[in-house]
Design a protein around this motif. Structure first.
Motif, PDB file in Angstrom:
ATOM      1  N   ALA A 248       0.817  -1.214   0.000  1.00 27.92           N
ATOM      2  CA  ALA A 248       0.000   0.000   0.000  1.00 27.92           C
ATOM      3  C   ALA A 248       0.852   1.266   0.000  1.00 27.92           C
ATOM      4  CB  ALA A 248      -0.929  -0.001   1.211  1.00 27.92           C
ATOM      5  N   ALA A 249       2.100   1.149   0.445  1.00 25.08           N
ATOM      6  CA  ALA A 249       2.975   2.313   0.486  1.00 25.08           C
ATOM      7  C   ALA A 249       3.588   2.628  -0.875  1.00 25.08           C
ATOM      8  CB  ALA A 249       4.078   2.090   1.517  1.00 25.08           C
ATOM      9  N   TYR A 250       3.397   1.724  -1.851  1.00 23.60           N
ATOM     10  CA  TYR A 250       3.991   1.908  -3.172  1.00 23.60           C
ATOM     11  C   TYR A 250       2.871   1.774  -4.208  1.00 23.60           C
ATOM     12  CZ  TYR A 250       8.084   1.053  -0.321  1.00 23.60           C
ATOM     13  OH  TYR A 250       9.031   1.113   0.683  1.00 23.60           O
ATOM     14  N   LYS A 251       2.094   2.826  -4.328  1.00 20.42           N
ATOM     15  CA  LYS A 251       0.879   2.794  -5.129  1.00 20.42           C
ATOM     16  C   LYS A 251       1.189   2.761  -6.618  1.00 20.42           C
ATOM     17  CE  LYS A 251      -1.927   5.230  -1.691  1.00 20.42           C
ATOM     18  NZ  LYS A 251      -2.667   4.000  -1.322  1.00 20.42           N
ATOM     19  N   VAL A 252       0.356   2.010  -7.354  1.00 25.15           N
ATOM     20  CA  VAL A 252       0.444   1.948  -8.816  1.00 25.15           C
ATOM     21  C   VAL A 252      -0.952   2.121  -9.390  1.00 25.15           C
ATOM     22  CG1 VAL A 252       2.518   0.504  -8.886  1.00 25.15           C
ATOM     23  CG2 VAL A 252       0.264  -0.574  -8.766  1.00 25.15           C
ATOM     24  N   ARG A 253      -1.027   2.286 -10.670  1.00 21.81           N
ATOM     25  CA  ARG A 253      -2.292   2.468 -11.376  1.00 21.81           C
ATOM     26  C   ARG A 253      -3.144   1.199 -11.287  1.00 21.81           C
ATOM     27  NH1 ARG A 253      -4.828   7.090 -13.543  1.00 21.81           N
ATOM     28  NH2 ARG A 253      -5.492   6.771 -15.687  1.00 21.81           N
ATOM     29  N   ASP A 254      -4.464   1.346 -11.231  1.00 24.15           N
ATOM     30  CA  ASP A 254      -5.363   0.193 -11.261  1.00 24.15           C
ATOM     31  C   ASP A 254      -5.067  -0.664 -12.490  1.00 24.15           C
ATOM     32  OD1 ASP A 254      -6.565   1.062  -8.989  1.00 24.15           O
ATOM     33  OD2 ASP A 254      -8.314   1.947  -9.988  1.00 24.15           O
ATOM     34  N   GLY A 255      -4.997  -1.970 -12.260  1.00 31.59           N
ATOM     35  CA  GLY A 255      -4.743  -2.883 -13.359  1.00 31.59           C
ATOM     36  C   GLY A 255      -3.279  -3.164 -13.610  1.00 31.59           C
ATOM     37  N   ALA A 256      -2.381  -2.487 -12.880  1.00 37.18           N
ATOM     38  CA  ALA A 256      -0.948  -2.714 -13.077  1.00 37.18           C
ATOM     39  C   ALA A 256      -0.536  -4.067 -12.504  1.00 37.18           C
ATOM     40  CB  ALA A 256      -0.151  -1.595 -12.412  1.00 37.18           C
ATOM     41  N   PRO A 257       0.492  -4.713 -13.067  1.00 33.95           N
ATOM     42  CA  PRO A 257       0.963  -5.985 -12.525  1.00 33.95           C
ATOM     43  C   PRO A 257       1.873  -5.775 -11.321  1.00 33.95           C
ATOM     44  CG  PRO A 257       2.272  -5.384 -14.430  1.00 33.95           C
ATOM     45  CD  PRO A 257       1.196  -4.331 -14.299  1.00 33.95           C
ATOM     46  N   VAL A 258       2.162  -6.868 -10.613  1.00 39.10           N
ATOM     47  CA  VAL A 258       3.045  -6.804  -9.446  1.00 39.10           C
ATOM     48  C   VAL A 258       4.408  -6.240  -9.822  1.00 39.10           C
ATOM     49  CG1 VAL A 258       4.263  -8.226  -7.741  1.00 39.10           C
ATOM     50  CG2 VAL A 258       1.857  -8.661  -8.243  1.00 39.10           C
ATOM     51  N   GLU A 259       4.840  -6.484 -11.049  1.00 41.26           N
ATOM     52  CA  GLU A 259       6.142  -6.001 -11.496  1.00 41.26           C
ATOM     53  C   GLU A 259       6.282  -4.492 -11.335  1.00 41.26           C
ATOM     54  OE1 GLU A 259       8.574  -7.520 -15.141  1.00 41.26           O
ATOM     55  OE2 GLU A 259       7.390  -5.809 -15.839  1.00 41.26           O
TER      56      GLU A 259
ATOM     57  N   PHE B  72      16.215   8.562  -9.880  1.00 40.34           N
ATOM     58  CA  PHE B  72      15.344   9.493  -9.163  1.00 40.34           C
ATOM     59  C   PHE B  72      13.922   9.253  -9.631  1.00 40.34           C
ATOM     60  CE2 PHE B  72      13.049  13.531  -8.826  1.00 40.34           C
ATOM     61  CZ  PHE B  72      13.190  13.767  -7.463  1.00 40.34           C
ATOM     62  N   ARG B  73      13.022   8.945  -8.675  1.00 33.63           N
ATOM     63  CA  ARG B  73      11.641   8.621  -9.008  1.00 33.63           C
ATOM     64  C   ARG B  73      10.693   9.719  -8.542  1.00 33.63           C
ATOM     65  NH1 ARG B  73      10.207   3.844 -10.954  1.00 33.63           N
ATOM     66  NH2 ARG B  73       8.051   4.456 -10.523  1.00 33.63           N
ATOM     67  N   THR B  74       9.649   9.910  -9.332  1.00 35.08           N
ATOM     68  CA  THR B  74       8.525  10.759  -8.956  1.00 35.08           C
ATOM     69  C   THR B  74       7.271   9.911  -9.000  1.00 35.08           C
ATOM     70  OG1 THR B  74       9.544  12.751  -9.861  1.00 35.08           O
ATOM     71  CG2 THR B  74       7.168  12.785  -9.556  1.00 35.08           C
ATOM     72  N   ASP B  75       6.558   9.827  -7.856  1.00 33.62           N
ATOM     73  CA  ASP B  75       5.351   9.010  -7.761  1.00 33.62           C
ATOM     74  C   ASP B  75       4.213   9.854  -7.196  1.00 33.62           C
ATOM     75  OD1 ASP B  75       6.247   6.285  -8.544  1.00 33.62           O
ATOM     76  OD2 ASP B  75       7.611   6.559  -6.862  1.00 33.62           O
ATOM     77  N   LEU B  76       3.376  10.321  -8.075  1.00 25.24           N
ATOM     78  CA  LEU B  76       2.180  11.056  -7.676  1.00 25.24           C
ATOM     79  C   LEU B  76       0.984  10.274  -8.204  1.00 25.24           C
ATOM     80  CD1 LEU B  76       3.330  14.682  -8.526  1.00 25.24           C
ATOM     81  CD2 LEU B  76       3.362  13.561  -6.301  1.00 25.24           C
ATOM     82  N   THR B  77       0.233   9.676  -7.294  1.00 23.68           N
ATOM     83  CA  THR B  77      -0.840   8.759  -7.671  1.00 23.68           C
ATOM     84  C   THR B  77      -1.799   9.400  -8.662  1.00 23.68           C
ATOM     85  OG1 THR B  77      -0.690   7.729  -5.497  1.00 23.68           O
ATOM     86  CG2 THR B  77      -2.667   7.272  -6.775  1.00 23.68           C
ATOM     87  N   ASP B  78      -2.020   8.682  -9.769  1.00 19.30           N
ATOM     88  CA  ASP B  78      -2.924   9.094 -10.838  1.00 19.30           C
ATOM     89  C   ASP B  78      -2.511  10.398 -11.509  1.00 19.30           C
ATOM     90  OD1 ASP B  78      -4.610   6.887 -10.725  1.00 19.30           O
ATOM     91  OD2 ASP B  78      -5.814   7.760  -9.109  1.00 19.30           O
ATOM     92  N   ILE B  79      -1.250  10.804 -11.337  1.00 17.16           N
ATOM     93  CA  ILE B  79      -0.753  12.010 -12.009  1.00 17.16           C
ATOM     94  C   ILE B  79       0.476  11.677 -12.842  1.00 17.16           C
ATOM     95  CG2 ILE B  79       0.168  14.344 -11.708  1.00 17.16           C
ATOM     96  CD1 ILE B  79      -1.429  14.413  -9.056  1.00 17.16           C
ATOM     97  N   ILE B  80       1.524  11.201 -12.163  1.00 15.89           N
ATOM     98  CA  ILE B  80       2.760  10.866 -12.863  1.00 15.89           C
ATOM     99  C   ILE B  80       3.524   9.815 -12.074  1.00 15.89           C
ATOM    100  CG2 ILE B  80       4.076  12.723 -11.755  1.00 15.89           C
ATOM    101  CD1 ILE B  80       5.641  12.993 -14.382  1.00 15.89           C
ATOM    102  N   ASP B  81       4.146   8.931 -12.801  1.00 14.78           N
ATOM    103  CA  ASP B  81       5.005   7.898 -12.236  1.00 14.78           C
ATOM    104  C   ASP B  81       6.210   7.829 -13.162  1.00 14.78           C
ATOM    105  OD1 ASP B  81       6.294   5.638 -11.395  1.00 14.78           O
ATOM    106  OD2 ASP B  81       4.589   4.285 -11.603  1.00 14.78           O
ATOM    107  N   ALA B  82       7.318   8.466 -12.780  1.00 21.79           N
ATOM    108  CA  ALA B  82       8.439   8.618 -13.708  1.00 21.79           C
ATOM    109  C   ALA B  82       9.761   8.418 -12.998  1.00 21.79           C
ATOM    110  CB  ALA B  82       8.405   9.994 -14.363  1.00 21.79           C
TER     111      ALA B  82
END
Length: 950
Positions: A134-145, A784-794
């Motif tokens: 839960a601390a490492y959110k991904v887009r709905d439908g994304a795989p475990v990878e 360097f990662r940017t993780d903003l849920t439902d905005i950008i994952d880069a």
């Protein structure tokens, strides 16, 4: 310039997209305690509003500081293991809100034997690192990878291979049980991330060690995925299909270069019963299952290839795969799980190899070009039945059946140059096929006596492995000496029967100390019948070539008797042991009547030390020693000419190797900052290392000798081999993991041993010299990662890799230094709620490779979610847009250095549609079944407690 403008624009996009959401001026502070006044470090603190949820953890003093984005009413939730969740409504109206002491009540009802929902992003405990998904959110439908790519200390390469803390992950489990036989990519690329509770990286020492708690020897990295309790009842299904075409010079090709993909997977969860069906059909280099090399092979005419692998990671694959996984609780005492996997793959590999051969006086260079097509079929079936009639007894039965077959059609050319003179120049064609059915079974029994800590276990295994192989190499010489038989038919029939048993008895000496006596026996009998027929140019008939044929049988017997002492305390535990290991190798050549008898005796001490500084910091040290038996291919005393320039000859007098392994690991997670540090060091010293003795024969050698102009490889035992490696990962998150900076590095050093020999052209006398090839591989990475849920994952990333090899036998004009620089940016931007723009750009810079280019590789896609609950997705993808992808690799050894360039799938476009359906009832399952490999995989148990088996 357009490429670099695009690169700069993507970098700017990553930073600007994230910066808008980074402002916060309202701070809430407090201290988490229990009813006795004891602070509760690591407690999770959530600040929930209608538009956002902010998460933090209490520091080592139980204090927290959390930021809000605006004034207003918020819901505050505080959780800690063993305590009731505190829920409170608060109003934020000024720059700082001090809440004082927040007291948590003790949880009166504890659930025994279920997965604990971790309230911190990372938990470190002896052999296990656990991540809260839960601390490492991904887009709905994304795989475990996609989750794995965000975990500190975990790396996922372009092919989907997973490494953790610098070591390859070799097996995967779901809720503690093997999933599709432990096939890692099958789980990580097909299981949906939104059903996952947490992910554990475990150093696993095997079922018997997990039962007894006494862990010695080398561990393997295991990935355990636990499913959310409310997702254990329901189903998930996904199907995809797409079609596209290759593109050359920007124009879609009209030949047979269409690209296609079709896949389907269904997961059904009904409490203890779990079913999974997977199917895949594509020609886009996507493999559903990993079976290894796909069948046994020795070196072919095109070079020193082994185990059915292509020259490098290149090639174009058409894959057809199907699999089924099953798990159920048959009764209160019996559970079962297993899987069947099948693949039918065709791989075409175009490769060019430059091989530099080390020599005392006559170094040579071999240029090899090859066109190889492999048709591979694999079957894998495994099943597990666990019987637990009561708390004292546990029985596990595991039958396995595998089949690997490969048909190979290879053609090409080879040019061997020595001191500026062409020794051999030939074209080759080779047809070969092989099949390898394997059957085996394992029985594990464990008994816990009434006396606390007293334990007995026995593990019995047996099986048969067959190798049936046919080779037909045909050579056409254009210049130089025609040494090898021009047309051979080689038939090899190998059968390996083995049986083994391992017994362990533990006697408690006190509440904290235990003594274990163990014994292991292993017997392996191998028959290897090799028959070579060559074409008689006079009669045009195939005749048996006696010097290249032999029927050789050998038995390898190992006994190991050991004694271990283990002490367990709250902060630390350690194991000290010693074992005596005699081995016997008896060989017999049916063809020649020659018999061999080799015995060795080794004393193998072992040590294991674990120190837990805290719940988030641990140190471990492990030392072990074990023997390694030689394979039939290096033992069989006969010459193999399946490779014209590089014949091989076995040595029946070889001794088994003995490996001494030392590893040190230090892990630390900071609750307050979220910083993660993983470090690993390992060292291996091998006695009686089986090494190559390469003998360079002159172009003009004894008349009628087939060895003229060749480089013959024989095998010897030698001391002096050792290798060391180290790795580290440091990860620092910012703004509640919205941004993460990570450093990672790996270094390995090998002190390879070989013998280099030359035959004098006049006297035919042989001169030999020991060669020490020191090989250093160094890799440093930054991301360097940017993780903003439902905005950008880069992610921005860069890495530098260096391989340098030096030989004690100096060679002039030999390139022994290779380096690769990778610079890249990849990510996903989520636009207008249902649109996704994905990009993956890499700039690769090769140095030291002859003829290497520096490609720009860009993959991108745009997709749109639609239908009810976003069940449908349509995607337009473009791969290798600049059509520059290449595969360069190098292989150093004690006697040669190779550099290889092979083909890779080039530019193509693909339009695909995906339908995703799921329904979960939200019920909770009962307590999980017992036995080894349960949730946590044996790595997570109460601190200071006795071993699981006691």
């Amino acid at each position: 310039m357009k490429i670099y403008r695009l690169f700069c624009a993507l970098i700017l996009l990553v930073f600007t997209a994230g910066g808008t959401y980074a402002q916060s001026n309202y701070i809430v502070t407090g201290t988490v305690k229990d009813s006795t006044g004891t602070t509760l470090p690591g407690s999770t603190v959530k600040l929930i509003s209608a538009r956002d949820t902010v998460l933090t953890a209490a520091d080592i003093n139980g204090q927290f500081s959390i930021k809000a984005t605006a004034t207003g009413t918020y819901n505050l939730q505080i959780q800690s293991i063993g305590y009731q969740t505190l829920k409170k409504s608060i109003v934020i109206s000024s720059g700082q809100t001090a809440l004082g002491n927040m007291v948590l009540a003790t949880e009166s009802k504890l659930l025994a034997g279920v997965n604990i929902v971790e309230v911190t992003p990372v938990k470190i405990k002896e052999d296990t690192v656990e991540y809260n998904a839960a601390a490492y959110k991904v887009r709905d439908g994304a795989p475990v990878e996609d989750v794995l790519k965000k975990l500190p200390g975990v790396e996922v390469d372009k092919s989907g291979n997973v490494t953790a803390q610098g070591k390859s992950v070799t097996k995967v489990r779901v809720n503690g049980k093997d999933f599709f036989g432990g096939d890692v990519k099958t789980a990580t690329q097909n299981l949906p991330a939104d059903i996952i509770q947490n992910i554990q990286i475990i150093d696993d020492y095997g079922d018997q060690a997990n039962l007894t708690g006494l862990k010695t020897g080398e561990s393997e990295k295991v990935l355990n995925i636990t499913v959310k309790a409310d997702k254990n009842y329901g189903y998930f299904g996904q199907t995809s299909f797409g079609e596209g075409a290759d593109a050359q010079q920007g124009v879609l090709s009209k030949d047979e270069a269409n690209r296609y993909v079709a896949s389907a997977n269904v997961f059904s969860f009904n409490g203890d019963r779990q079913l999974a069906f997977l199917g895949n059909l594509n020609n886009t280099n996507t493999n559903l299952f990993t079976f290894g090399g796909g069948g046994p092979r020795s070196g072919g005419p095109g070079g020193r290839q082994q185990d059915g692998a292509s020259a490098s990671s290149g090639g174009i694959t058409t894959a057809r795969s199907l699999g089924f996984n099953y798990r159920d609780q048959w009764s209160k005492t019996v559970s079962a799980y297993g899987s069947y996997s099948f693949s039918d793959n065709t791989v075409n590999t175009l490769s060019s190899t430059i091989q530099t051969n080390t020599s005392l006086t006559d170094p040579s260079v071999n240029n090899i070009g090859s066109n190889q097509t492999d048709s591979k079929k694999n079957h894998r079936f495994n099943f597990n039945i666990e019987y637990k009639p009561d708390a004292a007894n546990y029985l596990k039965f595991t039958p396995t059946v595998t089949y690997a077959g490969v048909n190979t059609d290879q053609s090409g050319s080879s040019n061997l140059i020595r001191n500026g003179e062409t020794i051999t120049d030939y074209n080759f064609n080779s047809i070969s096929n092989s099949s390898s059915p394997n059957y085996g079974a394992n029985l594990l029994y464990n008994h816990k006596f009434n006396t606390t800590g007293r334990n007995f276990s026995v593990n019995i295994s047996g099986g048969r492995a067959d190798v049936n192989k046919y080779q037909n190499p045909v050579y056409t010489y254009t210049s130089g000496v025609a040494n090898t038989p021009l047309n051979q038919q080689i038939n090899t029939d190998v059968k390996l029967d083995s049986v083994g048993a391992a017994l362990s008895y533990i006697e408690p000496l006190s509440t904290k100390s235990f003594l274990e006596a163990n014994y292991a026996y292993h017997y392996a009998y191998t028959t290897s019948d090799k028959a070579t027929d060559t074409l008689n140019l006079t009669t045009n008939q195939l005749d048996r070539y006696g010097l290249l044929s032999n029927n050789y049988n050998f038995a390898f017997i190992t006994n190991r008797l050991g004694l271990n002492y283990r002490f367990i305390d709250k902060k630390y535990n350690y194991t000290l042991g010693i074992a005596a290991q005699p081995t016997t190798l008896n060989g017999n050549s049916v063809t020649t009547g020659v018999q061999t008898h080799v015995t060795t005796f080794n004393i193998a001490p072992s040590a294991r030390f674990i120190y837990n500084f805290s719940r988030s910091q641990s140190l471990s040290l492990n030392y072990s020693g074990a023997s390694n038996q030689p394979s039939y291919s290096v033992l069989q005393p006969v010459t193999d000419f399946s490779n014209a320039s590089y014949p091989t000859q076995g040595n029946a007098d070889l001794k088994p190797e003995f490996n001494n392994n030392l590893s040190i690991r230090y892990n630390k997670f900071n609750f307050e900052s979220g910083n993660v540090l993983f470090t690993n060091l390992s060292f291996t010293k091998t006695d009686n290392k089986i090494v190559a003795n390469t003998i360079t024969y002159p172009k003009l050698y004894a008349p009628d000798s087939k060895l003229a102009g060749t480089i013959l490889t024989q095998y010897l035992n030698a001391d002096g081999f050792y290798s060391g490696s180290g790795s580290y990962t440091y990860s620092k998150p910012f703004e509640k993991r919205k941004y993460t900076l990570s450093f990672n590095g790996n270094v390995s050093y090998n002190n390879n041993i070989s013998y280099i020999s030359n035959i004098d052209a006049d006297s035919y006398a042989m001169t030999s010299q020991k060669n020490i090839a020191k090989s250093l591989v160094l890799t440093q990475g930054l991301r360097f990662r940017t993780d903003l849920t439902d905005i950008i994952d880069a992610e921005l990333n860069g890495s530098y890799s260096l391989t340098n090899t030096s030989n004690s036998i100096a060679q002039a004009n030999v390139n022994n230094r290779f380096s690769t620089i990778n610079l890249g940016v990849n990510g996903k931007n989520y636009l207008w709620k249902d649109w996704t723009l994905s990009y993956d750009y890499t700039k690769i810079i090769y140095k030291g490779y002859t003829g290497a280019t520096n490609p720009n590789v860009l993959n991108a896609y745009v997709e749109r979610r639609f239908l009810k609950q976003n069940t449908g997705t349509i995607r337009l993808a473009a791969y290798d847009l600049f059509n520059q992808n290449t595969a360069f690799s190098n292989t150093p050894s004690g006697s040669y250095i190779t550099q290889t360039n092979s083909n890779k799938l080039g530019r193509y476009f693909l339009l695909s549609f995906t339908l995703r359906l799921q329904k979960f009832a939200g019920k909770r399952p009962g307590p999980p079944d017992g036995g080894p490999g349960g949730p946590g995989g044996g790595g997570m148990r109460p601190e200071g407690g006795p071993p699981p088996g006691v």
